[in-house]
Design an enzyme around this catalytic site. Structure first.
Site, short mmCIF file in Angstrom:
data_model
loop_
_atom_site.label_atom_id
_atom_site.label_comp_id
_atom_site.label_asym_id
_atom_site.label_seq_id
_atom_site.Cartn_x
_atom_site.Cartn_y
_atom_site.Cartn_z
N SER A 32 -6.86 5.79 3.55
CA SER A 32 -6.88 4.89 2.39
C SER A 32 -7.27 3.48 2.82
O SER A 32 -8.06 2.81 2.16
CB SER A 32 -5.51 4.84 1.72
N LYS A 80 0.86 -1.19 0.00
CA LYS A 80 0.00 0.00 0.00
C LYS A 80 0.88 1.22 0.00
O LYS A 80 1.83 1.33 0.79
CB LYS A 80 -0.88 0.00 1.27
N GLN A 102 7.26 3.88 3.88
CA GLN A 102 5.85 3.46 3.93
C GLN A 102 5.65 2.20 4.78
O GLN A 102 4.62 2.05 5.42
CB GLN A 102 5.36 3.22 2.49
N LYS A 129 5.36 1.72 -3.08
CA LYS A 129 5.33 3.08 -3.64
C LYS A 129 5.61 2.98 -5.13
O LYS A 129 6.27 2.04 -5.58
CB LYS A 129 6.40 3.96 -2.99
N GLY A 171 -2.67 8.31 -4.37
CA GLY A 171 -2.02 9.53 -4.85
C GLY A 171 -0.77 9.89 -4.07
O GLY A 171 -0.47 9.32 -3.02
N ASP A 172 -0.04 10.82 -4.60
CA ASP A 172 1.11 11.47 -3.95
C ASP A 172 1.36 12.72 -4.78
O ASP A 172 0.44 13.19 -5.47
CB ASP A 172 2.33 10.53 -3.91
N LYS A 210 5.44 3.45 8.38
CA LYS A 210 4.26 4.31 8.52
C LYS A 210 2.99 3.45 8.58
O LYS A 210 2.15 3.62 9.45
CB LYS A 210 4.19 5.26 7.31
N THR A 228 -4.65 13.57 5.01
CA THR A 228 -3.24 13.73 5.38
C THR A 228 -3.05 15.03 6.15
O THR A 228 -2.41 15.06 7.21
CB THR A 228 -2.34 13.68 4.14
N ASN A 269 -2.17 19.13 -1.92
CA ASN A 269 -3.20 18.46 -1.11
C ASN A 269 -2.91 18.53 0.38
O ASN A 269 -3.79 18.89 1.18
CB ASN A 269 -3.33 17.00 -1.59
#
Ligand code: NDP
Ligand code: 2IT
Length: 444
Positions: free
Chosen positions: A376, A90, A111, A126, A165-166, A114, A209, A240
Site C-alpha cells: 500500500s 495508514k 498497525q 484503522k 481494505g481488510d 507493523k 499480504t 484475500n
C-alpha cells in the site's frame, strides 16, 4: 508496581469492555518489558507508554443507507487515527458485523508497530463498520460505501490518512469509496490504496499480504535450514490473504491441503485447486463448501476444526483469536513446526506462548502480514510520482521488505537475549523506531 503493569492496569480501567484492545496492548507491552525496565525512569517521566496506548483521535459516525426494499438501515462507522509519529495514518477498513471500538483500536494499535517495521513512512490507523456485505446486492454495497465516505472524507487525505481494505473490504468496496471521495472533494489523489489498476492501483497489491506472508515464512525457515518446498500446509480463511498465500505456496512447491470460511473447512489431500476457490470466492462470492461439488474427493466439515488436520506449516489467515491453546497443542502433536500469522492476532495469547515455549517457529502478525500495508505504501509512492511500476519491480520490493522485517525482528530478539523469539523481536524493533520519532517531535 512497575511502569508496564501500571499502564496495563490503567488501560483496562479506562476502557473496561475493550477486551481485544487489552489483549493487543498486553502482548506488546509484555514484550517491551525488558526494554522499558532498562530505562524505566525516563520512559515514565515522558509518559511514553501512556501516549502510545491513547489514540490521537477516534472518529465514530452514523452511516444511514437505503436497502433494496426501500428500508432505511443505520450502521456505525469508525476511524481510529492512532499514531502519526512516523507518517500519515495508514491502515485498512473492516466491514463485518463484529466491528466495534475495541476491534478497531486493537487493529489500529497493531498497525503502528507493523507499519514501523515495514521501514516505510506510514503511521498507524484503522477503521470500519458493523455493516455486513454478505448477501447484499452491489447496489446496496455502493449505497453503504457512499454514505460511509460522505462522512469519512472529512478526516482523510493523501497526506493525512490513507485507508485500504481488510475483512469485507476488497476491490469492489474500494472502488465505490474512491468514487465518492473524488465526487465530494474533487481530488484525484492517493487517498485509498488497493485501488483498481485502471484508476491508480498498484500491481501486486491484491497478492501482497499473502505473498509477503510466504516470503517471510520462507526466510524464517531458510534461517533454520528448512524451506516450504514439498511441505504440507494448512491455511485458514479463503479470502484475500488466504488465497494469495496459497498461490505463492503452490508456486514454491508446497502442498496446501485445507482452507476454511466462517461456516466450515475443506480438506483436499491432493492439494487445493486454487482456480476453483477463486471462482467460488472472488467471482461468485459463495461458500467454501461449494468446493466439494466439483472436487468429490475433497471433504467438507462444518464448524471449526481446521487445526486438527496434520501439517508441517500452519498459516492462520481468517480472523482474531481463531487459534487457541488446544489448537496449538493439536498442531504440535501432529508434527507442525512452523506457524506464521496472516490474519491480525489470530492466535490467542496462550497459543502464542505455547508455540514459543515448544520450539515451534512462530512469526507474529505484525511482521508476517506486513506485506499488504507495505505494498500500500508503494502504491502511495507511485500515486505521488504519477507513475506505475511493473509487477516484477513491486514484487522485488515486497520481497526485500519482508526479508528486512525478518532481519529486524531477528536482530532485536538477539540484542535482548531472546534469539528466535520473533514476537519479542518484532515488538521491540517496531517500538524503537516509533519512540525515537515521538521523542524527536516533542510532546504533541
Ligand atoms: P476477506 O474478507 O477477504 O476474507 C476473510 C476470510 O476470513 C473469509 O474466508 C472469512 O470467512 C474468514 N472469516 C472472517 N471472519 C471470520 C470469523 N469471525 N470466523 C471465521 N472465519 C472468519 O479478508 P482478508 O483476507 O483481507 O483478511 C483476513 C485477515 O487478514 C484479517 O485478520 C485481516 O485483518 C488480515 N489482514 C489483511 C490484509 C489485507 O491486505 N487484506 C493485510 C494484513 C492483514 P467468511 O467469508 O465466512 O466470513
Ligand atoms: O491489517 C492490515 O495491515 C491491512 N488490512 C492492510 C492495510 C493497508 O493500509 O494496506
Amino acid at each position: 508496581m512497575g511502569y508496564v503493569d501500571e499502564v496495563l492496569a490503567r488501560v483496562k480501567e479506562k476502557s473496561p469492555n475493550e477486551v481485544e484492545f487489552h489483549q493487543a496492548v498486553k502482548e506488546v507491552l509484555e514484550s517491551l518489558r525488558v526494554v522499558i525496565e532498562a530505562n524505566e525512569e525516563a520512559y515514565r517521566k515522558d509518559a511514553v507508554l501512556e501516549r502510545l496506548v491513547e489514540p490521537e483521535r477516534i472518529i465514530s459516525f452514523r452511516v444511514p443507507w437505503v436497502d433494496d426494499k426501500g428500508q432505511v438501515q443505520v450502521n456505525r462507522g469508525f476511524r481510529v487515527q492512532f499514531s502519526s509519529a512516523i507518517g500519515p495514518y495508514k491502515g485498512g477498513l473492516r466491514f463485518h458485523p463484529s466491528v466495534n471500538q475495541s476491534i478497531v483500536k486493537f487493529l489500529g494499535f497493531e498497525q503502528i508497530f507493523k507499519n514501523s517495521l515495514s521501514g516505510l513512512p506510514i503511521g498507524g490507523g484503522k477503521g470500519g463498520s458493523d455493516f455486513d456485505p454478505k448477501g447484499k446486492s452491489d447496489r446496496e454495497v455502493m449505497a453503504f460505501c457512499q454514505s460511509f465516505m460522505t462522512e469519512l472524507c472529512k478526516y482523510i487525505g493523501a497526506d493525512v490518512d490513507v485507508p485500504a481494505g481488510d475483512i469485507g473490504v476488497g476491490a469492489r468496496e474500494i472502488g465505490f469509496l474512491y468514487g465518492q471521495y473524488k465526487k465530494i472533494t474533487g481530488l484525484y489523489e492517493g487517498v485509498l490504496t488497493g485501488k483498481g489498476l485502471t484508476y491508480g492501483g498498484s500491481l501486486v497489491r491484491t497478492e501482497a499480504t499473502g505473498y509477503g506472508l510466504v516470503y517471510i515464512t520462507e526466510e524464517m525457515l531458510n534461517h533454520h535450514g528448512k524451506s516450504v518446498k514439498d511441505k504440507t500446509v494448512v491455511v485458514s480463511g479463503s479470502g484475500n490473504v488466504a488465497i494469495y498465500a496459497t498461490e505463492k505456496l503452490q508456486q514454491l512447491g508446497a502442498k496446501v491441503v485445507a482452507l476454511s470460511d466462517s461456516n466450515g473447512y475443506i480438506y483436499d489431500e491432493n492439494g487445493i485447486n486454487l482456480d476453483t476457490v477463486k471462482e467460488i470466492k472472488e467471482v461468485r462470492r459463495g461458500r467454501i463448501k461449494e468446493y466439494v461439488e466439483t472436487h468429490p474427493n475433497a471433504v467438507y466439515t462444518e464448524g471449526k476444526g481446521i487445526w486438527s488436520i496434520p501439517c508441517d506449516i500452519a498459516l492462520p489467515c481468517a480472523t482474531q483469536n481463531e487459534l487457541n491453546l488446544d489448537d496449538a497443542k493439536t498442531l504440535k502433536s501432529n508434527g507442525c513446526y512452523c506457524v506464521a500469522e496472516g490474519a491480525n492476532m489470530p492466535s490467542t495469547q496462550e497459543a502464542t506462548d505455547f508455540f514459543l515455549e515448544n520450539n515451534v517457529l512462530f512469526m507474529p502478525a505484525k511482521a508476517a502480514n506486513a506485506g499488504g500495508v507495505s505494498t500500500s505504501a508503494l502504491e502511495m509512492s507511485q500515486n505521488s510520482q504519477r507513475m506505475s511500476w511493473t509487477f516484477e519491480e513491486v514484487d522485488a520490493k515486497l520481497k526485500d521488505i519482508m526479508v528486512n522485517i525478518f532481519k529486524k525482528a531477528d536482530d532485536a530478539a538477539k540484542r535482548y537475549g531472546m534469539e528466535g523469539n520473533y514476537v519479542a523481536g518484532a515488538n521491540i524493533a517496531g517500538f524503537e523506531k516509533v519512540v525515537e520519532a515521538m521523542n524527536a517531535q516533542g510532546i504533541v
